[in-house]
Design a protein around this motif. Structure first.
Motif, short mmCIF file in Angstrom:
data_model
loop_
_atom_site.label_atom_id
_atom_site.label_comp_id
_atom_site.label_asym_id
_atom_site.label_seq_id
_atom_site.Cartn_x
_atom_site.Cartn_y
_atom_site.Cartn_z
N ASP A 160 83.48 27.55 65.26
CA ASP A 160 82.45 28.22 66.37
C ASP A 160 81.58 29.08 65.79
N SER A 161 80.19 28.71 65.70
CA SER A 161 79.14 29.63 65.34
C SER A 161 78.17 29.93 66.63
N SER A 162 78.76 29.90 67.86
CA SER A 162 77.72 30.23 68.99
C SER A 162 77.27 31.42 69.19
N ARG A 163 76.10 31.66 70.01
CA ARG A 163 75.68 33.02 69.78
C ARG A 163 76.33 34.12 70.13
N SER A 164 77.70 33.89 70.91
CA SER A 164 78.55 34.90 71.13
C SER A 164 79.08 35.53 69.82
N VAL A 165 79.02 34.82 68.81
CA VAL A 165 79.59 35.24 67.35
C VAL A 165 78.53 35.99 66.58
N ARG A 166 78.34 37.14 66.44
CA ARG A 166 77.72 37.64 65.76
C ARG A 166 77.82 37.69 64.17
N PRO A 167 76.64 37.68 63.40
CA PRO A 167 76.56 37.33 61.92
C PRO A 167 77.75 38.18 61.17
N VAL A 168 78.02 39.54 61.62
CA VAL A 168 78.97 40.01 60.61
C VAL A 168 80.38 39.37 61.14
N GLU A 169 80.72 38.94 62.30
CA GLU A 169 82.03 38.45 62.79
C GLU A 169 82.04 37.09 62.21
N PHE A 170 80.81 36.28 61.97
CA PHE A 170 81.10 35.05 61.33
C PHE A 170 81.54 35.15 60.01
N GLU A 171 81.01 36.16 59.22
CA GLU A 171 81.38 36.59 57.84
C GLU A 171 82.90 36.71 57.63
N LYS A 172 83.51 37.25 58.72
CA LYS A 172 84.93 37.35 58.69
C LYS A 172 85.60 36.09 58.99
N VAL A 173 84.77 35.22 59.77
CA VAL A 173 85.58 33.77 59.94
C VAL A 173 85.62 33.26 58.13
N LYS A 174 84.55 33.45 57.56
CA LYS A 174 84.38 32.77 56.56
C LYS A 174 85.42 33.41 55.23
N VAL A 175 85.64 34.65 55.45
CA VAL A 175 86.72 35.32 54.54
C VAL A 175 88.05 34.54 54.96
N PHE A 176 88.43 34.27 56.27
CA PHE A 176 89.75 33.82 56.56
C PHE A 176 89.78 32.28 55.95
N LEU A 177 88.64 31.49 56.04
CA LEU A 177 88.58 30.11 55.38
C LEU A 177 88.99 30.27 54.18
N SER A 178 88.34 31.24 53.35
CA SER A 178 88.50 31.42 51.70
C SER A 178 89.84 31.73 51.22
N GLN A 179 90.29 32.48 52.39
CA GLN A 179 91.88 33.09 52.20
C GLN A 179 92.86 31.74 52.14
N VAL A 180 92.49 30.89 53.06
CA VAL A 180 93.40 29.81 53.37
C VAL A 180 93.19 29.04 52.05
N ILE A 181 91.88 28.45 51.64
CA ILE A 181 91.63 27.62 50.77
C ILE A 181 92.41 28.23 49.48
N GLU A 182 92.39 29.60 49.10
CA GLU A 182 92.94 30.06 47.92
C GLU A 182 94.51 29.86 47.63
N SER A 183 95.14 29.60 48.64
CA SER A 183 96.34 29.25 48.57
C SER A 183 96.60 27.55 48.68
N LEU A 184 95.68 26.81 48.65
CA LEU A 184 95.95 25.44 48.52
C LEU A 184 95.89 24.85 47.39
N THR A 185 96.77 23.82 47.04
CA THR A 185 96.62 22.95 45.85
C THR A 185 95.44 22.03 46.03
N VAL A 186 94.21 22.24 45.63
CA VAL A 186 93.08 21.50 45.80
C VAL A 186 92.81 20.59 44.73
#
Length: 499
Positions: A50-76
């Motif tokens: 979700d990147s609707s207007r209620s999600v501020r840019p700085v908060e969206f960056e936090k979501v991207k960090v979360f995605l990256s941390q999950v991806i880091e743990s995967l066997t890709v």
């Protein structure tokens, strides 16, 4: 004299070693460090963000960090886990499909390039896109197989402007596993409509985007398949962990019994709540608690419920919420399984008014523990009172009467709770029956302490392990005493010869 002292010292050291040998291995031993045995089973994984207007840019960056941390743990890899990301607001945008990136480095770089859309919240439309398009063969999705998981993780912070129920049901029916992560003032009902069963494992809530990263560990473990989970330390066993391929079971040392949560051990006969116990929660629903903390209180209740042996013969649970008035959520005996109790707790709505703790205690006495409300004659009566502030009415008489009637009363206070009131409510010894923490986020620690306290007081330590331990120590002491007597006699003979 020197010879005798040296011999005594050796024997004392021997005794110490023998005593230490009897201590259960789980005591005083540091947990094993986590290894690098984790690999992820082949998965087609799509994040729906979700990147609707209620999600501020700085908060969206936090979501991207979360995605990256999950991806880091995967066997890709093409034959391992493939990852795609769908970004949505009023419209849906596929940031990259499953087939796009076959390396972890490329995925992480692609995540960094994602930008928020900043319009509305069409969660249903995004889910429809993920299921019909993002997971399709054309976009890199693989043919359905028992060896390949299909997973969608939705991250949202608001109420959707369209329906999610039907599309989510179709996805689950098609074998897609759905996780729902809610942030801030998200609509909790929407999360439940999206998520797969069991919902305890597929629905997560965080107060703000600033702490969403803490969920990454959960998903790292969810996708992890290892040959020895015990060796990595990725388990919750209190005493003994027994490995099986990709899984584990918990066990206890001799003399302990495994509680119904399948993880913790208890020396009380039969484990937590194994004799007839009628347990009623009195929960503060006043406006000072706040909605996000009320959700933490629900988790606290279900943490306790998890440790009970729920049945008609053993533990029964009732729930009362109070604020300016008192409302029975469900009486004792209405639900006969943990699953049903926990579902009722999750569905409880927040009253959001005043704090009439005295009225709640009076309700407990006059109604909750009566036979007409499901209480059983002869069953231990346990009340757990939760509050976050000063009562607006008088509590002393009702608190005293509850204890005079033989109810075992626990008082749990958070934030602005008044400790004098907690002590007034708590049974004797007071120090063992009242708990306080300044922060709602730490009430799970209180839950762990309460799990050990809600135990039948009759014969609370039928601890065969302790009895056996004491017997062994006594035997060793007797044997050492006999050896000392022999040594003393030999020393006497030596001394006489020297003289």
């Amino acid at each position: 004299m020197t010879l005798l002292s040296a011999t005594s010292l050796v024997l004392c050291r021997l005794l110490l070693l023998l005593l230490l040998a009897q201590v259960p291995p789980s005591l005083g031993v540091s947990p094993q460090p986590r290894g690098h045995l984790c690999r992820t089973r082949p998965t087609d994984l799509v994040f729906v963000v979700d990147s609707s207007r209620s999600v501020r840019p700085v908060e969206f960056e936090k979501v991207k960090v979360f995605l990256s941390q999950v991806i880091e743990s995967l066997t890709v890899g093409p034959n391992a886990t493939r990852v795609g990301v769908v970004n949505y607001a009023s419209t849906v945008q596929q940031e990259f499909p499953l087939r796009a990136h076959s390396s972890k480095a490329a995925l992480l770089q692609a995540v960094r390039r994602i930008r928020p859309l900043s319009t509305g919240t069409m969660t249903g439309l995004a889910l429809q896109f993920a299921i019909t398009r993002a997971l399709s063969d054309a976009e890199g999705g693989r043919a359905r197989s028992p060896d390949i998981s299909k997973v969608v993780i939705v991250v949202t912070d608001g109420r959707p402007q369209d329906s999610v129920q039907d599309v989510s049901a179709r996805a689950r029916a098609g074998g897609i596993e759905l996780f729902a992560i809610g942030v801030g003032r998200v609509d909790k009902a929407t999360l439940r409509q999206i998520a797969s069963e069991p919902q305890d494992e597929h629905v997560d809530y965080v107060e703000s985007y600033s702490v969403i990263e803490k969920l990454s560990k959960k998903f790292q473990e969810a996708f992890c398949v290892v040959s020895d989970l015990c060796a990595t330390g990725d388990h919750d066993c209190e005493q003994v962990c027994i490995s099986s391929p990709g899984s584990y079971t918990c066990a206890c040392h001799e003399g302990f019994t495994l509680n119904s949560d399948g993880k913790t051990c208890n020396v009380c006969s039969g484990g937590g709540g194994s004799s007839a116990t009628d347990l009623v929660f009195l929960i503060d629903g006043s406006k000072s608690v706040r909605p996000e903390n009320f959700e933490l209180v629900k988790r606290f209740i279900n943490q306790i419920v998890d440790t009970l042996d729920v049945s008609d013969r053993l533990a029964q649970v009732g729930l009362v919420q109070y604020s300016s008035s008192v409302r029975q959520e469900f009486p004792l005996g209405r639900f006969h399984t943990k699953k049903d109790i926990k579902a009722a707790v999750r569905n409880m709505s927040y009253m959001e008014k005043g704090t009439m703790t005295g009225a709640a205690l009076k309700y407990l006495i006059d109604n909750s523990f009566t036979v007409s409300s499901g209480a059983r004659p002869g069953a231990q009566k346990v009340g757990i009172v939760f509050t976050d502030g000063r009562s607006q009415d008088y509590i002393n008489d009702a608190a005293r009467k509850a204890k005079d009637l033989g109810f075992k009363m626990f008082a749990v206070g958070v934030g602005n709770a008044v400790e004098d009131e907690l002590r007034e409510i708590a049974s004797e010894p007071v120090a063992e029956h009242y708990f306080y923490t300044a922060d709602f986020k730490t009430i799970n620690q209180i839950g762990k302490k309460l799990q050990k306290k809600i135990c039948v007081e009759e014969d609370p330590c039928a601890c065969e392990s302790i009895v056996k331990f004491q017997a062994k120590v006594e035997e060793m002491l007797k044997a050492l005493t006999r050896k000392l007597e022999v040594v003393s006699k030999r020393l006497s003979i030596l001394e006489n010869r020297i003289v």
